[in-house]
Design a protein around this motif. Structure first.
Motif, PDB file in Angstrom:
ATOM      1  N   SER A 130      -7.498 -77.586  11.495  1.00  0.00           N
ATOM      2  CA  SER A 130      -6.904 -76.623  13.146  1.00  0.00           C
ATOM      3  C   SER A 130      -7.165 -76.581  13.837  1.00  0.00           C
ATOM      4  N   MET A 131      -7.225 -76.495  15.224  1.00  0.00           N
ATOM      5  CA  MET A 131      -7.476 -75.758  16.039  1.00  0.00           C
ATOM      6  C   MET A 131      -6.733 -74.346  16.735  1.00  0.00           C
ATOM      7  N   ALA A 132      -7.937 -73.636  17.322  1.00  0.00           N
ATOM      8  CA  ALA A 132      -7.190 -72.243  17.850  1.00  0.00           C
ATOM      9  C   ALA A 132      -7.031 -72.598  18.957  1.00  0.00           C
ATOM     10  N   LEU A 133      -5.559 -72.758  19.535  1.00  0.00           N
ATOM     11  CA  LEU A 133      -5.280 -72.996  20.774  1.00  0.00           C
ATOM     12  C   LEU A 133      -4.406 -72.350  20.879  1.00  0.00           C
ATOM     13  N   SER A 134      -4.032 -72.125  22.329  1.00  0.00           N
ATOM     14  CA  SER A 134      -3.019 -71.174  23.145  1.00  0.00           C
ATOM     15  C   SER A 134      -1.811 -71.777  22.884  1.00  0.00           C
ATOM     16  N   ALA A 135      -0.181 -70.752  23.007  1.00  0.00           N
ATOM     17  CA  ALA A 135       0.232 -71.752  23.976  1.00  0.00           C
ATOM     18  C   ALA A 135       1.000 -72.772  24.388  1.00  0.00           C
ATOM     19  N   SER A 136       0.044 -72.404  25.771  1.00  0.00           N
ATOM     20  CA  SER A 136       0.437 -72.937  27.422  1.00  0.00           C
ATOM     21  C   SER A 136       0.101 -74.227  26.434  1.00  0.00           C
ATOM     22  N   GLU A 137      -1.641 -74.606  25.584  1.00  0.00           N
ATOM     23  CA  GLU A 137      -2.461 -76.246  25.610  1.00  0.00           C
ATOM     24  C   GLU A 137      -1.603 -76.636  24.324  1.00  0.00           C
ATOM     25  N   ILE A 138      -0.740 -75.686  23.456  1.00  0.00           N
ATOM     26  CA  ILE A 138       0.119 -76.006  22.788  1.00  0.00           C
ATOM     27  C   ILE A 138       0.859 -77.127  23.124  1.00  0.00           C
ATOM     28  N   HIS A 139       1.428 -76.683  23.861  1.00  0.00           N
ATOM     29  CA  HIS A 139       3.047 -76.763  25.074  1.00  0.00           C
ATOM     30  C   HIS A 139       1.797 -78.303  25.481  1.00  0.00           C
ATOM     31  N   ALA A 140       0.923 -78.308  26.805  1.00  0.00           N
ATOM     32  CA  ALA A 140       0.921 -79.269  27.399  1.00  0.00           C
ATOM     33  C   ALA A 140       0.564 -80.439  25.905  1.00  0.00           C
ATOM     34  N   LEU A 141      -0.465 -80.130  25.561  1.00  0.00           N
ATOM     35  CA  LEU A 141      -0.698 -81.091  24.638  1.00  0.00           C
ATOM     36  C   LEU A 141       0.420 -82.327  24.032  1.00  0.00           C
ATOM     37  N   MET A 142       1.418 -81.077  23.669  1.00  0.00           N
ATOM     38  CA  MET A 142       3.003 -82.187  22.690  1.00  0.00           C
ATOM     39  C   MET A 142       3.839 -83.273  24.319  1.00  0.00           C
ATOM     40  N   THR A 143       3.001 -82.352  25.397  1.00  0.00           N
ATOM     41  CA  THR A 143       3.933 -83.245  26.400  1.00  0.00           C
ATOM     42  C   THR A 143       3.180 -84.825  26.753  1.00  0.00           C
ATOM     43  N   TYR A 144       2.509 -84.070  26.676  1.00  0.00           N
ATOM     44  CA  TYR A 144       1.626 -85.256  27.264  1.00  0.00           C
ATOM     45  C   TYR A 144       1.536 -86.874  26.229  1.00  0.00           C
ATOM     46  N   GLN A 145       1.154 -86.046  25.122  1.00  0.00           N
ATOM     47  CA  GLN A 145       1.339 -87.286  23.810  1.00  0.00           C
ATOM     48  C   GLN A 145       3.236 -87.856  24.216  1.00  0.00           C
ATOM     49  N   ILE A 146       3.983 -87.049  23.444  1.00  0.00           N
ATOM     50  CA  ILE A 146       5.723 -87.189  24.176  1.00  0.00           C
ATOM     51  C   ILE A 146       5.738 -88.034  25.136  1.00  0.00           C
TER      52      ILE A 146
END
Length: 244
Positions: free
Chosen positions: A75-91
């Motif tokens: 697990s990583m303590a990421l902000s909502a904006s970080e999760i949003h960005a990493l999701m969009t990037y990979q998708i």
């Protein structure tokens, strides 16, 4: 309607090979393809897409925390904006590669710790849903079928996201509908118990929990694993069970 079978694939990386993708692909309906953050690379992603296309398998993105060393299991303590960005990037990476082969991405299934955190933490789940909802075209989200499925469906409906609810063929369930911790005995079923659970889910829509209770689950798709030949053979048997 028969249960679908999904499997995590495309998890090789460079000269490191993991899984038996070629043996598994003919027997599944949905391929969860790694997007490079926990496993997979451009060559592996491309090859896995070609394999899915050859067998008419529906494709989904399998994004993760950025954790190649830990295979996305930390697990990583990421902000909502970080999760949003990493999701969009990979998708977007997998979606673009799929489009270049005339294929269309259908859904997203987070991997490992990101999946587990999504199921436990509303903030993480909402950040993932927001990323999918903000994508430039509709994509479905695959998440675990639990006793909280109605709540999860409401959260998805608020964002106009369709869901695939999944169950795990080879895992024992706790009484609350969560997967029994791997630290506890019996967390992973033997082949015999796995097939019994699949048959029960297919015929009754229930699983028997660790304490013997029957738990109803709304399930669209079953997660199966093909890391070895015994696993591949089990998938063939499961496919026969859910197609009967």
């Amino acid at each position: 309607m028969a249960l679908l079978l999904n499997c995590d694939l495309g998890e090789s990386y460079g000269s490191w090979t993991m899984g038996m993708d070629q043996a598994v692909m003919p027997h599944i309906d949905q391929a969860n393809i790694a997007c490079g953050f926990h496993a997979g690379d451009a060559m592996v992603m491309n090859k896995t897409l070609q394999l899915a296309k050859a067998h008419n398998v529906v494709i989904g993105a399998h994004p993760s925390y950025p954790d190649l060393n830990g295979f996305g299991r930390r697990s990583m303590a990421l902000s909502a904006s970080e999760i949003h960005a990493l999701m969009t990037y990979q998708i977007a990476a997998l979606d673009g590669m799929a489009l270049s082969q005339g294929m269309s991405l259908d859904y997203v299934k987070p991997h490992g710790a990101l999946y587990n955190d999504m199921m436990k933490q509303a903030d993480t789940r909402h950040a993932i849903m927001e990323a999918i909802a903000a994508y430039h075209r509709p994509l479905k989200l695959m998440l675990q079928a639990t006793a909280a499925a109605e709540t999860h469906q409401q959260e998805a409906d608020q964002r106009a996201i369709e869901l695939y609810f999944e169950a795990f063929a080879d895992r024992c369930y706790d009484d609350d509908g969560a997967l029994l911790s791997r630290a506890k005995p019996g967390a992973v079923h033997t082949k015999e118990k796995m097939l019994e659970q699949v048959q029960q889910l297919n015929e009754e829509g229930t699983v028997t929990t660790v304490s013997g209770h029957k738990l109803p689950l709304q399930v669209d798709t079953l997660c199966v694993h093909g890391d070895n030949m015994e696993g591949v053979q089990a998938i063939e048997t499961i496919k026969q069970l859910v197609s009967a």
